[in-house]
Structure formats: C-alpha cells, structure tokens
Scaffold this motif. Structure first.
Motif, PDB file in Angstrom:
ATOM      1  N   GLY A 167      44.459  58.954   9.665  1.00 33.47           N
ATOM      2  CA  GLY A 167      45.047  59.225  10.965  1.00 33.47           C
ATOM      3  C   GLY A 167      46.361  58.510  11.161  1.00 33.47           C
ATOM      4  N   ARG A 168      47.003  58.810  12.283  1.00 30.31           N
ATOM      5  CA  ARG A 168      48.282  58.182  12.590  1.00 30.31           C
ATOM      6  C   ARG A 168      48.172  56.670  12.687  1.00 30.31           C
ATOM      7  NH1 ARG A 168      51.022  61.948  17.338  1.00 30.31           N
ATOM      8  NH2 ARG A 168      51.350  63.819  16.060  1.00 30.31           N
ATOM      9  N   THR A 173      39.836  59.175   9.032  1.00 31.93           N
ATOM     10  CA  THR A 173      39.229  60.068  10.006  1.00 31.93           C
ATOM     11  C   THR A 173      37.974  60.686   9.382  1.00 31.93           C
ATOM     12  OG1 THR A 173      40.410  62.051   9.271  1.00 31.93           O
ATOM     13  CG2 THR A 173      41.545  60.620  10.849  1.00 31.93           C
ATOM     14  N   GLU A 466      49.149  67.072  11.582  1.00 27.41           N
ATOM     15  CA  GLU A 466      49.825  66.250  12.582  1.00 27.41           C
ATOM     16  C   GLU A 466      49.228  64.854  12.695  1.00 27.41           C
ATOM     17  OE1 GLU A 466      50.840  67.922  16.317  1.00 27.41           O
ATOM     18  OE2 GLU A 466      51.330  69.884  15.491  1.00 27.41           O
ATOM     19  N   ASN A 467      47.922  64.736  12.485  1.00 24.85           N
ATOM     20  CA  ASN A 467      47.285  63.418  12.603  1.00 24.85           C
ATOM     21  C   ASN A 467      47.297  62.735  11.245  1.00 24.85           C
ATOM     22  OD1 ASN A 467      45.882  61.188  13.566  1.00 24.85           O
ATOM     23  ND2 ASN A 467      43.879  62.169  13.364  1.00 24.85           N
TER      24      ASN A 467
END
Length: 552
Positions: A167-168, A173, A466-467
């Motif tokens: 994840g960011r 995740t 995106e994540n």
C-alpha cells in the motif's frame, strides 16, 4: 545486500522464493532479447531468463523506428522483417527545413539514407524476437519489474522482482505477494534509456568516471490511421527548424507503416534552456504547419506515448562491465543520433555481450567480463558511433545553423576522422531562471488535429495500481517549491508529457506539488531534466505503465 533508494526499503518480510539461472536479463527490448537469443545459439544448454516490467513483451516499447537490418540479419539470417506486422520497405526519403509558414526540401544527409531499411513497429519487432527466443528455450517473464539488484559482496548476483500488493503506507495489503529472487552467474541490464537499476549500478561502480555526462532527448509519438488514398507505405520524412528556435535541438519524424498506419513524432533535446518550453505542446503545434497538416487530413489518432532517448553517443558510453554483469543497448547509450537509429546498435551490443558471457561460462570460475568492451571496440558498432561523435554536440555548441555546418564538415570533409572530440554536458544544468525567460503561449487544442495531455495519456493505456508507494520519489520534497517553483516556475509541469506533475494552491500563495503518478508513461524525462536531480524514477508494480499496441 541490496542497492536501492532508502525511501523504497521494505519492512522485514518473509524470505523470497529463489530461482537460479546461468544468465538473467533485465528488459525484453531489442538488446535484451538479442542477448538471450545469441546465448542460446552458442550454448543451448545454458539457462537464460528475461524479466520485463511491461504486461507483455512489447508493451513498453516505443520508437519511431526505421530499422537497419544489419544486426537482425547477423543474429537471425532467416528473419523476414517484411513479414512482421505493419512493416514496410523504406521508400521515399524526405528531409525538410521549416519556417513558421514555409518549407524547403533539403538533400537527405547520408546517415539518414534509408535504402534497404524497413519502417517498422518496434513493439512488433520485439514481439517477434520474443517468440524466437522462447523457441530456443529462453524463459521470459513479462509483468515482473526488476526492482532490486542482488549482491554477494561486491559482485552482482542477480535481481529481485518487486513486491506486489504494497500500500501507499509501505505496508502489505490483502493482495500482498512477495517478489522473487532471480539469481545468476551473470546479469545483463538492458532496461533501455535511463534504466533505474542501471542508474544505481553506474553510481555504485563509478561507471561514468572519465566519460562525458550522458545527454538526452524526449521523443513524443502518436500513431494515426490514415485514409488509404493518403497512405504511402515506406515513406520516411524528417524535419528541422520551426517550431524550435535556433538554440534548441529538435525535429520531427513522420513514417508510413503498413496497414494504413502513420507514425508521427517530435524529438526535443533535453538541453533546452527556457523553463516555459513544453515538448508536448511543441509536438502538438507542429502539426498545424501548412506543410504538415495535410498529412493528417481524414486521419484518426489511435495511440500516444513518450520516451527519453540517449543522445550522448560515443563520448558518453560508460564502462560497460562490473563484477557479475554488463550494460547493453540504450542502458549504455548506443544510439546513433545522426542516423536516428538505435535498434541495430542495441542488438549488436547484446550479441557481443552474449559471446563474452558464453566464453566466461565455459571457463573454470566466474570472471569479470573484461573482454566485452574489447569486443565492442573491435566491432562495426564502435566505428559507427566514433565516426559521428561530433555531430550532436555540434548543435549544442553552435546552435542549429552552426550545427548543420559542423555536421556537413564532419560528414563530407573529415568523414568522422576529426582530430578533436566535442564534449557533452548534463541536461539538468541548462535551464535558465524563469525571470530571464519569456513564457510561451501555446494554442488551445482542437480535439481533431491537436490534443491535450490527459486525452493523450488515455490512449496510451497507462494504468497503475493506485494504492502503491509512489514510483516518483522526491529526495527532498521541499526543493519542489524552494527551487523548482521559485527559480524555474516548476518546469516539471511542462516537460512531463503525461501531466504527472501539477502545482496546486499557487493562486492563494501556497503552491504545492501534486504528483499524479497514475498518469506516468515511463518516459524518464523527470529523472533526467530536474534541475537539482531531486526526482528519482523507480519501477512501480509489475505490468504498471503504458500498454502500447502493435504499430507503436
């Protein structure tokens, strides 16, 4: 032991799975696949693996390509280049000088004579090479980004692919999947221009010591489908002049492939001075020239992309070898700028590397591949680049008119044997402060001939999870405002051809840099042109980025 950016270091996680090979190759482009094919030709029993960050072989390959078949013929004598989809034998050669309203046809320089060459989709050429490599037993893993160099002491021992599902916040995740270690006796780095791992290796081993800085251009390309009555398969056209001023290196290409396709592109040297210049906008307005617009009549734009390219040539070639590995292709800067060709030189460098590696593997113990540079120097690759070494830096030193005269002198008088060598410079040092430059007002796009960046990125099929941690890393986030905005009015918002960089809050006196990493088409321009070298481009999750179709 790893050698990657501290910002990207992962928390402690379970051990990675490991696979062992004789040779691992990073990048399924022309250089990497030529290396793999030649290795298996010499010794079919050797285990060879190619990892490719694109979702498929060819997905990240971008070039306005007229292929000189010399290396292909040496590597695969039975190859039928004309049978590769969208290929066309090069025919009508045109070279134009443009003013703001007029055009003049000039004699085609000898280096740009394309008799016997082929207009091709380089993506389809590497798809063909990938098939030939697999037929020989090469293992190719697309969608796996080489994110880390593995070391045993000071010797490169392979690479690790990036973890998936981070994840960011840098934490795993629910989709987390650990990367793999691909270990090898020798590792070949063929990532293309400004490769992220190659950049680290050059720094770690001092491979650039004693050579000129590499210099670059940005190439922006569109693929158009043209009406059959306007299609001229094999037509090759280049131009210089407008819209560039006499101090800025740049020019266009327009090639007609098979299948009613036309490749259009514009290249601008990244040593330009005006921070308000936008390569994307220059590329768009070029199409409005009265001598150019008719080529697009009734045509439909179907794809878009951008890529940095090496322009340093002979005097910027780094040391090619280090313990456990080599640099090949555009990773090492083998593009022939006056020819506007690099595929044949990239392939030849890979073939020579394969021969050096095969000889070393036949020995009693692993050794540094010190004979690879000697093989390069003894080949046509070296003499070809040496002969044109003064042409591109001549434009940087003398401007367009002086550069053209210097090119003619080098070509027709000294024939590449001048007793001097002109020097290259680092592109990030050339920008002038915004206060000393005039802003450039570009026309608004019409949506038919000229376009905006976001609609262009859409047809590049660029996509990133995106994540995930940002793959565009600022070494010092504050510099984006204290230097880039304050001194240069954020040139990254203009030199990026994908709208990745955006300044928000300036109208309220609180400017901040916003990074839209999902738009990135992996051109690497930001990593090159940033004034303080504050931006590091590192690989995102595997398969992220553009997905260029056949024809690009």
């Amino acid at each position: 032991m790893s050698d990657h950016l501290p910002d990207r270091e992962a928390p402690d996680r379970e051990a990675r799975e490991t696979m062992e090979f004789d040779v691992v190759i990073v990048g399924a482009g022309p250089a990497g696949l030529a290396t793999a094919i030649r290795l298996k030709q010499i010794d079919p029993e050797r285990t060879v693996c190619v990892v490719e960050k694109g979702g498929e072989v060819g997905a990240h390959i971008l070039s306005g390509c007229v292929l000189e078949p010399r290396a292909m013929t040496e590597l695969l004598p039975d190859a039928d280049i004309g049978a590769i989809e969208y290929s066309a034998p090069a025919g009508d050669d045109r070279f134009l000088f443009l003013t703001a309203t007029g055009s003049y046809r000039l004699p085609t320089p000898p280096q740009m004579n394309n008799h016997g060459n082929h207009v091709v989709s380089l993506g389809n050429v590497v798809r063909y090479l990938g098939t030939r490599a697999e037929e020989l037993g090469v293992e190719i893993y697309p969608g796996f980004a080489a994110a880390e160099v593995l070391f045993e002491g000071d010797r490169v021992a392979g690479i690790a692919t990036g973890d998936m599902g981070i994840g960011r916040d840098g934490q795993p995740t629910a989709q987390y999947q650990r990367g793999m270690e691909l270990r090898a006796t020798y590792t070949v780095f063929a990532e293309g221009c400004r490769g992220s791992l190659g950049k680290q290796l050059i720094r770690r081993f001092g491979l650039n010591d004693g050579v000129d800085p590499q210099t670059y251009g940005i190439g922006i390309k569109e693929l158009w489908e043209v009406p059959p009555e306007n299609h001229n398969p094999g037509m090759v056209m280049h131009s210089v002049g407008w819209p560039m001023d006499s101090k800025t290196y740049g020019g266009s290409f327009l090639y007609h492939l098979g299948g009613n396709l036309m490749a259009y592109g514009f290249v601008i040297g990244l040593d330009y001075e005006n921070p308000f210049l936008s390569p994307f906008e220059e590329m768009q307005r070029f199409k409005t020239h009265p001598a150019i617009a008719p080529h697009f009549a009734g045509a439909k734009r179907i794809s878009y992309g951008a890529r940095a390219l090496n322009e340093g040539g002979f005097q910027s070639i780094p040391k090619l070898v280090f313990p456990g590995g080599v640099l090949v292709g555009c990773e090492a800067g083998f593009l022939n700028v006056p020819k506007i060709k690099g595929t044949h030189t990239a392939m030849k460098s890979g073939m020579l590397a394969a021969e050096s590696i095969a000889a070393a593997l036949a020995g009693s113990k692993p050794a540094t591949l010190d004979d690879f540079p000697a093989r390069v120097r003894a080949s046509w690759l070296w003499s070809e680049l040496e002969a044109v070494r003064n042409i591109r830096p001549g434009f940087a030193k003398f401007g367009m008119w002086g550069g053209l005269m210097n090119a003619a002198f080098e070509t027709y008088v000294t024939r590449g044997r001048s007793p001097w060598t002109l020097r290259n410079h680092a592109d990030n040092t050339t920008l002038k402060p915004a206060r000393d430059c005039t802003p450039i007002v570009y026309p608004k796009p019409d949506g038919a001939l000229t376009f905006d960046r976001l609609s262009s990125v859409f047809i590049s099929n660029a996509n990133h999870e995106e994540n995930q941690p940002a793959h565009l890393v600022l070494r010092d986030p504050a510099t984006a405002i204290t230097v880039n905005w304050t001194e240069y009015r954020s040139p990254e918002t203009r030199y990026c051809p994908a709208g990745v960089y955006e300044i928000v809050g300036a109208e309220t006196g609180n400017p901040k840099l916003q990074i839209n990493a999902q738009n990135c088409v992996h051109c690497k321009t930001c990593d090159i042109k940033d004034p303080t070298q504050n931006i590091d481009w590192v690989v995102p999750e595997g398969a992220g980025g553009p997905a260029y179709p056949g024809g690009m």
